[in-house]
Design a protein around this motif. Structure first.
Motif, short mmCIF file in Angstrom:
data_model
loop_
_atom_site.label_atom_id
_atom_site.label_comp_id
_atom_site.label_asym_id
_atom_site.label_seq_id
_atom_site.Cartn_x
_atom_site.Cartn_y
_atom_site.Cartn_z
N ARG A 1 -3.49 2.43 -7.57
CA ARG A 1 -4.39 2.75 -8.69
C ARG A 1 -4.76 4.23 -8.69
N ILE A 2 -5.12 4.75 -7.53
CA ILE A 2 -5.53 6.16 -7.44
C ILE A 2 -4.33 7.07 -7.76
N LEU B 1 -17.16 -12.89 -6.12
CA LEU B 1 -16.89 -11.48 -6.45
C LEU B 1 -16.04 -10.80 -5.38
N GLN B 2 -16.10 -11.30 -4.16
CA GLN B 2 -15.28 -10.74 -3.10
C GLN B 2 -13.79 -10.98 -3.34
N GLU B 3 -13.47 -11.94 -4.20
CA GLU B 3 -12.07 -12.17 -4.57
C GLU B 3 -11.48 -10.95 -5.28
N PHE B 4 -12.35 -10.15 -5.87
CA PHE B 4 -11.90 -8.97 -6.62
C PHE B 4 -11.68 -7.75 -5.72
N LYS B 5 -11.99 -7.89 -4.45
CA LYS B 5 -11.88 -6.75 -3.55
C LYS B 5 -10.45 -6.21 -3.55
N GLU B 6 -10.35 -4.90 -3.70
CA GLU B 6 -9.07 -4.22 -3.81
C GLU B 6 -8.53 -3.90 -2.41
N GLY B 7 -7.29 -4.27 -2.16
CA GLY B 7 -6.66 -3.94 -0.89
C GLY B 7 -6.22 -2.49 -0.86
N LEU B 8 -5.82 -2.01 0.30
CA LEU B 8 -5.46 -0.60 0.46
C LEU B 8 -4.27 -0.21 -0.42
N ILE B 9 -3.24 -1.02 -0.45
CA ILE B 9 -2.06 -0.68 -1.26
C ILE B 9 -2.41 -0.68 -2.74
N GLU B 10 -3.21 -1.66 -3.18
CA GLU B 10 -3.63 -1.69 -4.58
C GLU B 10 -4.45 -0.45 -4.92
N LYS B 11 -5.35 -0.08 -4.01
CA LYS B 11 -6.19 1.10 -4.25
C LYS B 11 -5.33 2.37 -4.29
N GLN B 12 -4.41 2.51 -3.35
CA GLN B 12 -3.54 3.68 -3.33
C GLN B 12 -2.72 3.75 -4.61
N LEU C 1 -10.86 12.71 -7.94
CA LEU C 1 -9.58 12.13 -7.54
C LEU C 1 -9.06 12.71 -6.23
N VAL C 2 -9.32 13.99 -5.98
CA VAL C 2 -8.95 14.58 -4.68
C VAL C 2 -9.67 13.82 -3.57
N SER C 3 -10.95 13.55 -3.77
CA SER C 3 -11.75 12.81 -2.79
C SER C 3 -11.22 11.38 -2.62
N GLU C 4 -10.91 10.72 -3.73
CA GLU C 4 -10.38 9.35 -3.66
C GLU C 4 -9.03 9.32 -2.93
N LEU C 5 -8.19 10.31 -3.19
CA LEU C 5 -6.91 10.38 -2.49
C LEU C 5 -7.13 10.50 -0.98
N GLU C 6 -8.08 11.35 -0.59
CA GLU C 6 -8.39 11.51 0.84
C GLU C 6 -8.90 10.21 1.44
N LEU C 7 -9.80 9.54 0.74
CA LEU C 7 -10.41 8.32 1.26
C LEU C 7 -9.41 7.18 1.44
N GLY D 1 -6.22 7.62 2.19
CA GLY D 1 -5.12 8.02 3.06
C GLY D 1 -3.98 8.76 2.38
N LEU D 2 -4.22 9.31 1.19
CA LEU D 2 -3.17 10.03 0.46
C LEU D 2 -3.54 11.51 0.26
N ALA D 3 -4.25 12.07 1.23
CA ALA D 3 -4.73 13.45 1.12
C ALA D 3 -3.57 14.41 0.90
N LYS D 4 -3.84 15.46 0.14
CA LYS D 4 -2.85 16.49 -0.14
C LYS D 4 -3.29 17.79 0.53
N GLY D 5 -2.33 18.61 0.93
CA GLY D 5 -2.63 19.90 1.55
C GLY D 5 -3.09 20.92 0.50
N GLU D 6 -3.61 22.05 0.97
CA GLU D 6 -4.13 23.08 0.07
C GLU D 6 -3.07 23.57 -0.92
N ARG D 7 -1.88 23.84 -0.43
CA ARG D 7 -0.82 24.35 -1.31
C ARG D 7 -0.45 23.32 -2.38
#
Length: 181
Positions: free
Chosen positions: A72-73, A59-70, A97-103, A105-111
């Motif tokens: 997908r999100i 099952l660890q073969e299915f682990k999503e890498g950072l670029i794949e996660k970014q 999705l705001v939380s997922e983006l932050e986690l 590394g794709l956080a967005k500013g308030e504006r």
């Protein structure tokens, strides 16, 4: 190790059944392949803990890498719209999705979040939110009449708009119903 699991409450065969019931699609297929092979060799009966460990490794073969996660999100973020959802139904989807983006590394500013929220609530709602001017408290205790500055302020306005719309709809239904004396 098997005594430890038994003392802690879950037998190894039970852990195998539980993990199997939690899996879906490709992960479920991996579970079936591993358990079927272990059943054929007799390992499932002899050492269910080892079979469990094999499943975990596979099952660890299915682990999503950072670029794949970014990626997908980002795709999920781009596809997010309020559509026919109510503001209350849309809120947890947006916040998730705001939380997922932050986690990832794709956080967005308030504006940017305000602009993204406005883009997703539809043209009519966006227009009404942009028209709204009301007093908001400032840091020094004074008030300032302005538009919404954050997506959360825009969300409060959207909730109010929906409540007004629903109230008007109910009033029209009540007025159109004949009264009986």
């Amino acid at each position: 190790a098997s005594d430890v699991y038994k003392r802690q409450g879950m037998a190894e065969r039970e852990r195998l059944r539980v993990i199997g019931s939690c899996l879906k699609q490709s992960r479920q297929k991996v579970y079936r392949v591993v358990t079927k092979a272990a059943r054929r060799t007799g390992e499932l009966e002899r050492d269910p803990g080892a079979v469990y460990q094999q499943i975990v490794l596979r099952l660890q073969e299915f682990k999503e890498g950072l670029i794949e996660k970014q990626t997908r999100i980002s795709r999920e973020w781009d596809a997010l719209t309020k559509g026919k959802l109510t503001a209350l139904q849309f809120l947890p989807l947006f916040e998730h999705l705001v939380s997922e983006l932050e986690l990832c590394g794709l956080a967005k500013g308030e504006r940017e979040l305000l602009l993204e929220y406005m883009k997703r609530v539809g043209m009519q709602n966006r227009t009404e939110i942009l028209k709204d001017r009301r007093p908001y408290s400032c840091v020094g205790g004074s008030e300032e009449v302005r538009q919404a500055k954050t997506w959360k302020e825009a969300h409060v306005l959207l909730l109010e708009l929906e409540q007004l719309s629903e109230g008007s709809r109910l009033s029209l239904i009540h007025i159109s119903e004949p009264t009986t004396l």
